[in-house]
Design a protein around this motif. Structure first.
Motif, PDB file in Angstrom:
ATOM      1  N   PRO A   1      45.612  46.595  46.521  1.00 13.16           N
ATOM      2  CA  PRO A   1      46.059  45.209  46.281  1.00 13.16           C
ATOM      3  C   PRO A   1      44.693  44.211  46.490  1.00 13.16           C
ATOM      4  O   PRO A   1      43.777  44.787  47.246  1.00 13.16           O
ATOM      5  CB  PRO A   1      46.726  45.034  47.657  1.00 13.16           C
ATOM      6  N   ARG A   2      44.721  43.095  45.864  1.00 14.72           N
ATOM      7  CA  ARG A   2      43.586  42.414  45.561  1.00 14.72           C
ATOM      8  C   ARG A   2      44.175  40.777  45.475  1.00 14.72           C
ATOM      9  O   ARG A   2      44.775  40.378  44.678  1.00 14.72           O
ATOM     10  CB  ARG A   2      42.802  42.816  44.480  1.00 14.72           C
ATOM     11  N   ALA A   3      43.481  39.873  46.297  1.00 18.44           N
ATOM     12  CA  ALA A   3      43.956  38.308  46.256  1.00 18.44           C
ATOM     13  C   ALA A   3      43.410  37.885  44.853  1.00 18.44           C
ATOM     14  O   ALA A   3      42.480  38.376  43.854  1.00 18.44           O
ATOM     15  CB  ALA A   3      43.257  37.702  47.195  1.00 18.44           C
ATOM     16  N   CYS A   4      44.156  36.802  44.447  1.00 19.58           N
ATOM     17  CA  CYS A   4      43.842  36.189  43.060  1.00 19.58           C
ATOM     18  C   CYS A   4      43.619  34.616  43.625  1.00 19.58           C
ATOM     19  O   CYS A   4      44.702  33.917  43.433  1.00 19.58           O
ATOM     20  CB  CYS A   4      44.874  36.322  42.200  1.00 19.58           C
ATOM     21  N   PRO A   5      42.437  34.332  43.948  1.00 18.67           N
ATOM     22  CA  PRO A   5      42.045  32.946  44.414  1.00 18.67           C
ATOM     23  C   PRO A   5      42.333  32.021  43.187  1.00 18.67           C
ATOM     24  O   PRO A   5      42.523  32.388  41.946  1.00 18.67           O
ATOM     25  CB  PRO A   5      40.504  33.106  44.626  1.00 18.67           C
ATOM     26  N   VAL A   6      42.657  30.496  43.602  1.00 13.83           N
ATOM     27  CA  VAL A   6      42.739  29.474  42.608  1.00 13.83           C
ATOM     28  C   VAL A   6      41.625  29.684  41.491  1.00 13.83           C
ATOM     29  O   VAL A   6      41.936  29.604  40.287  1.00 13.83           O
ATOM     30  CB  VAL A   6      42.719  28.221  43.101  1.00 13.83           C
ATOM     31  N   ALA A   7      40.605  29.752  41.859  1.00 12.10           N
ATOM     32  CA  ALA A   7      39.402  29.849  40.709  1.00 12.10           C
ATOM     33  C   ALA A   7      39.419  30.806  39.931  1.00 12.10           C
ATOM     34  O   ALA A   7      39.381  30.659  38.758  1.00 12.10           O
ATOM     35  CB  ALA A   7      38.032  29.628  41.587  1.00 12.10           C
ATOM     36  N   GLU A   8      39.900  32.083  40.385  1.00 12.43           N
ATOM     37  CA  GLU A   8      39.832  33.135  39.566  1.00 12.43           C
ATOM     38  C   GLU A   8      40.984  33.090  38.564  1.00 12.43           C
ATOM     39  O   GLU A   8      40.870  33.356  37.281  1.00 12.43           O
ATOM     40  CB  GLU A   8      40.190  34.443  40.071  1.00 12.43           C
ATOM     41  N   ALA A   9      42.214  32.524  39.021  1.00  5.41           N
ATOM     42  CA  ALA A   9      43.391  32.316  38.100  1.00  5.41           C
ATOM     43  C   ALA A   9      42.921  31.467  36.980  1.00  5.41           C
ATOM     44  O   ALA A   9      43.374  31.697  35.873  1.00  5.41           O
ATOM     45  CB  ALA A   9      44.546  31.670  38.991  1.00  5.41           C
ATOM     46  N   GLU A  10      41.996  30.450  37.374  1.00  7.34           N
ATOM     47  CA  GLU A  10      41.698  29.508  36.299  1.00  7.34           C
ATOM     48  C   GLU A  10      40.742  30.052  35.520  1.00  7.34           C
ATOM     49  O   GLU A  10      40.963  30.019  34.005  1.00  7.34           O
ATOM     50  CB  GLU A  10      41.192  28.294  36.977  1.00  7.34           C
ATOM     51  N   GLU A  11      39.951  31.133  35.719  1.00  6.97           N
ATOM     52  CA  GLU A  11      39.061  31.881  34.685  1.00  6.97           C
ATOM     53  C   GLU A  11      40.084  32.797  33.788  1.00  6.97           C
ATOM     54  O   GLU A  11      39.761  32.669  32.790  1.00  6.97           O
ATOM     55  CB  GLU A  11      38.040  32.542  35.756  1.00  6.97           C
ATOM     56  N   LEU A  12      41.014  33.332  34.544  1.00  9.10           N
ATOM     57  CA  LEU A  12      41.793  34.079  33.850  1.00  9.10           C
ATOM     58  C   LEU A  12      42.696  33.451  32.739  1.00  9.10           C
ATOM     59  O   LEU A  12      42.849  33.993  31.534  1.00  9.10           O
ATOM     60  CB  LEU A  12      42.585  35.148  34.879  1.00  9.10           C
ATOM     61  N   PHE A  13      43.093  32.358  33.151  1.00  5.05           N
ATOM     62  CA  PHE A  13      43.806  31.454  32.170  1.00  5.05           C
ATOM     63  C   PHE A  13      42.834  31.217  31.105  1.00  5.05           C
ATOM     64  O   PHE A  13      43.414  31.457  29.562  1.00  5.05           O
ATOM     65  CB  PHE A  13      44.188  30.202  32.864  1.00  5.05           C
ATOM     66  N   GLU A  14      41.463  30.679  31.329  1.00  9.44           N
ATOM     67  CA  GLU A  14      40.900  30.501  30.092  1.00  9.44           C
ATOM     68  C   GLU A  14      40.439  31.709  29.191  1.00  9.44           C
ATOM     69  O   GLU A  14      40.353  31.582  28.081  1.00  9.44           O
ATOM     70  CB  GLU A  14      39.465  29.663  30.652  1.00  9.44           C
ATOM     71  N   ALA A  15      40.368  32.892  29.967  1.00 13.42           N
ATOM     72  CA  ALA A  15      40.066  33.896  29.336  1.00 13.42           C
ATOM     73  C   ALA A  15      41.176  34.413  28.286  1.00 13.42           C
ATOM     74  O   ALA A  15      40.888  34.893  27.213  1.00 13.42           O
ATOM     75  CB  ALA A  15      39.520  35.152  30.113  1.00 13.42           C
TER      76      ALA A  15
END
Length: 594
Positions: free
Chosen positions: A188-202
Motif C-alpha cells: 500500500p502506498r499513498a498518492c498525494p495530490v502533487a503525485e496525482a497531478e504528475e500522473l495525470f500529466e504523464a
C-alpha cells in the motif's frame, strides 16, 4: 443507468466504465477477464460501485481530455461547478504495473461544493465476502482472491465493508482518491495530490504521443481518432492481445437472454482490428498481435485440427461458460454469463480474417518471418482440406451448422492472400494445389450462394435468407463492387435489412438462430453498408448513411455492438468490431470523396 451513459478508461491491462453520474459501475482489476470488483451495471444492489459526485442536485456533462483516454465528468450545481478526472496511469512491465492504479481527481472549478464518495467493492462478481482494515493509515479491502488499498486526500470512514467520505471543496481546491491492487511485492502506498497531478500529466502525454502516430487526416478525424483510442484501450499490453469488448452480459435486448461475455480475444475481431490500426499507421499494435499469435495462440494445432475462435488474453484456451444466478443482470436482463461456450464452435471464416491480417502486416508493417510463413502454410493446407464443412458461422448461431456463404468467402480469402504473399515474396508454397481449391470455392459460391429468386447472394446454401455478412464480398475483392450480381444483392439487402441506414445482420424469424427474442441493428454491418455503397459508386448515399451512423454514437463517440429500436446502445460496450468498421468506412469514403 443505460449502457450509453458511460465512458471507458483503462491501463492496457484492464478497464473501467464511468457513468455520467460519476459512478464507476464496472471494473475488473488485473485483466479484462478478471472477476469484477465493481459491477453495479449488472446488479445495482450486489454488484458494487465507486460513487463520487457532489452531494447536491447537479446537471452533468462528460468528455475526454482532448486526444486522450482521460475522462472528465463535470457537475453543474447552483453553488458551483466541479469535475472528476478519471484515469489509469499507463505503466511499463515493472512491479508498478501490477498496482493497476485507478485515480480519481476531484476539482472545484467555481464556487463551493459538498462532495460524497462511497467505495463499495464486491469481489468476484459480488460472490466473495471482504473486510476493511487500516494499514499505514490507508483503508485496505481484503477478500480471499484480491486486496485493494484506497488512498484519499480527505478523511474517510468505514464500517468494515464500505468506505465513505463527505467533504467540501472551495474554488481551486482538489481532492484525490486512488485505488491500488496490493499484495505480493506491491505494498500500500499513498498518492498525494502533487503525485496525482504528475500522473495525470504523464497519462495525457502517453495518449497524445501514441495518437500522434496516426496518418489519418480526413474529414472525420475526431471520430476516427476516438475509435483508434478505444481500440488501443482494448489491447492487453503484456501479450498484444485485443479483446472484443471490456464487458460481459450487457444485453442485446433489454429483458432478453442474448447476453454474452466478450472479454476475450476473438481471432476474427482482433485480426480486423489489426487491419484498421495498420490503415492509420499504428504498426506496433499489429506487430504485438503477430507476437501474440506466434507465442500464445497454439497455431501448431492447425496441423491436427481447427483453431479455436477465441482465447484468453494470455493465450489460455479454457473459457468454460457459467451463469451467475445471484446477479439480476443489466436492467433485469438475466442471465449474467462469464466464459463463452461458443469457443467450441467451428467458424471457418476466422482463417480468412487471420491470414488477411498477416498479409496486410507483411505488406504495410514488416515482412513476416520464415516460421510465421510455415504457420500460414499449415493453416492454408488445413483450409484446403476442410473449407466445405458446414459450420456455425460468423454470428455464432446456436441452431446447428450450415453451409454459410460468408464462411466459404473467407476460406477463399485465406487461400488467395497466401498465394499473393507467396508470389510477392517468392516463398515456397504448393500454389498449384492452393489455386485449384481457391477456384473451386469461387465456383461453389457463385453457383450455390446465388439465389435466382432473390436475385441476390444469400446467407447459406439451400436457402433464400439474406445476411449482411455478404457485404464483405466486394471488400475482400471476391467480386467487383459494380458487378450486376453484386448491385442487385446490394439493393436486396437495402430493401430487407436496412432501416434508416442501420443494418440488421439477418432476420431471426426467417433464419432461426436457436435463441429467443429479438436483437437490434448490428453496427459493424451498418458501417460495412457504408463501405459497400462507397465502392459501388453511390457516394452521396454512403456519406449520408455514414453521417447518420455518427448520430447514433454516445456523447463521447463510443458504440456498443448494436443499436435498439429507439436509437439506444445495446450489447457489450464499447465494441471493437464497431469501432474498427467505423475507421475502415471513414478511410474508404474519404478516399472516394477525394
Amino acid at each position: 443507468m443505460s449502457v450509453s451513459e458511460h465512458g471507458l478508461i483503462g491501463d492496457l491491462r484492464s478497464a473501467a466504465l464511468v457513468g455520467t453520474n460519476g459512478t464507476i459501475d464496472w471494473y475488473c482489476c488485473g485483466r479484462f477477464d478478471s472477476p469484477s470488483v465493481f459491477a453495479s451495471i449488472l446488479d445495482a444492489e450486489l454488484g458494487g460501485s465507486f460513487q463520487l459526485a457532489p452531494d447536491v442536485p447537479v446537471r452533468t456533462k462528460q468528455f475526454y481530455f482532448p486526444d486522450t483516454n482521460v475522462l472528465i465528468t463535470r457537475f453543474f450545481a447552483d453553488d458551483g461547478v466541479g469535475e472528476v478526472q478519471d484515469f489509469m496511469p499507463i505503466v511499463d512491465d515493472s512491479r508498478e504495473a501490477d498496482r493497476h492504479r485507478l485515480i480519481r481527481r476531484v476539482i472545484c472549478v467555481r464556487g463551493t461544493l459538498p462532495f460524497r464518495a462511497v467505495v463499495a467493492p464486491r469481489f468476484d462478481y459480488g460472490s466473495q465476502p471482504h473486510t476493511v482494515r487500516t494499514e499505514h493509515g490507508l483503508p485496505v479491502f481484503e477478500s480471499p482472491s484480491l486486496t485493494l488499498a484506497l488512498t484519499s486526500s480527505v478523511p474517510v470512514e468505514h464500517d468494515g465493508r464500505d468506505v465513505w467520505a463527505l467533504f467540501k471543496l472551495h474554488e481551486g481546491e482538489t481532492a484525490v482518491f486512488a485505488l491500488d491492487r496490493v499484495g505480493g511485492q506491491v505494498a500500500p502506498r499513498a498518492c498525494p495530490v502533487a503525485e496525482a497531478e504528475e500522473l495525470f500529466e504523464a497519462t495525457v502525454r502517453y495518449w497524445r504521443r501514441w495518437l500522434s502516430k496516426s496518418r489519418y487526416r480526413g474529414r472525420w478525424r475526431e471520430m476516427v481518432h476516438r475509435s483508434a483510442l478505444t481500440l488501443k484501450l482494448l489491447t492487453y499490453a503484456p501479450t498484444g492481445a485485443i479483446v472484443a469488448a471490456p464487458t460481459t452480459s450487457l444485453p442485446e435486448q433489454i429483458g432478453g437472454e442474448r447476453n454474452w461475455d466478450y472479454r476475450y480475444v476473438w481471432i476474427r475481431d482482433a485480426a480486423f482490428c489489426v487491419y484498421a490500426l495498420l490503415r492509420l499507421g499504428f504498426t506496433d499494435e499489429a506487430q504485438a498481435f503477430m507476437r501474440y499469435l506466434t507465442e500464445h495462440v497454439c497455431i501448431a494445432c492447425a496441423r491436427s485440427g481447427p483453431l479455436q475462435i477465441m482465447y484468453r488474453v494470455d493465450g489460455c484456451r479454457e473459457l468454460p461458460e457459467r451463469e451467475l444466478s445471484h446477479l439480476e443482470g443489466h436492467m433485469g436482463s438475466a442471465p449474467v454469463r462469464v466464459g463463452n461456450s461458443a469457443v467450441d464452435q467451428l467458424q471457418l471464416d476466422i482463417y480468412g480474417a487471420l491470414i488477411d491480417s498477416i498479409y496486410l502486416y507483411d505488406k504495410w508493417g514488416e515482412p513476416i518471418s520464415s516460421a510465421q510463413w510455415d504457420t500460414v502454410c499449415d493453416l492454408v493446407d488445413w483450409v484446403c482440406e476442410n473449407w466445405d464443412q458446414p459450420d456455425e458461422g460468423i454470428w455464432e448461431t446456436r441452431s446447428g451448422r450450415k453451409n454459410f456463404l460468408y464462411s466459404r468467402l473467407m476460406c477463399w480469402v485465406a487461400i488467395e492472400r497466401a498465394i499473393r504473399m507467396a508470389r510477392h515474396r517468392g516463398l515456397p508454397a504448393d500454389i498449384v494445389h492452393w489455386a485449384g481449391v481457391r477456384d473451386r470455392i469461387y465456383r461453389r459460391i457463385m453457383q450455390r450462394g446465388w439465389s435466382p429468386d432473390r436475385n441476390a447472394f444469400v446467407q447459406h446454401e439451400e436457402g433464400d435468407v439474406l445476411d449482411a455478412s455478404v457485404l464483405m464480398m466486394p471488400m475482400t475483392k471476391f467480386i467487383s463492387p459494380t458487378d450486376p450480381k453484386w448491385l442487385t444483392t446490394l439493393d436486396a439487402l437495402g430493401d430487407d435489412l436496412v432501416a434508416d441506414s442501420l443494418v440488421y445482420r439477418y432476420d431471426p424469424q426467417a433464419s432461426p438462430d436457436g435463441l429467443r427474442g429479438e436483437e437490434g441493428t448490428f453496427s459493424i454491418c451498418s458501417f460495412w453498408y457504408v463501405e459497400a455503397l462507397t465502392r459501388a459508386g453511390r457516394k452521396d448515399e454512403a456519406r449520408l448513411a455514414f453521417e447518420k451512423m455518427l448520430t447514433y454514437g454516445n456523447h463521447l463517440g463510443l458504440y456498443a455492438e448494436e443499436i435498439g429500436r429507439t436509437g439506444e446502445q445495446i450489447g457489450n460496450f464499447p465494441q471493437a468490431f464497431t469501432h474498427l468498421a467505423l475507421i475502415s468506412a471513414a478511410f474508404n469514403l474519404d478516399k472516394a470523396l477525394g
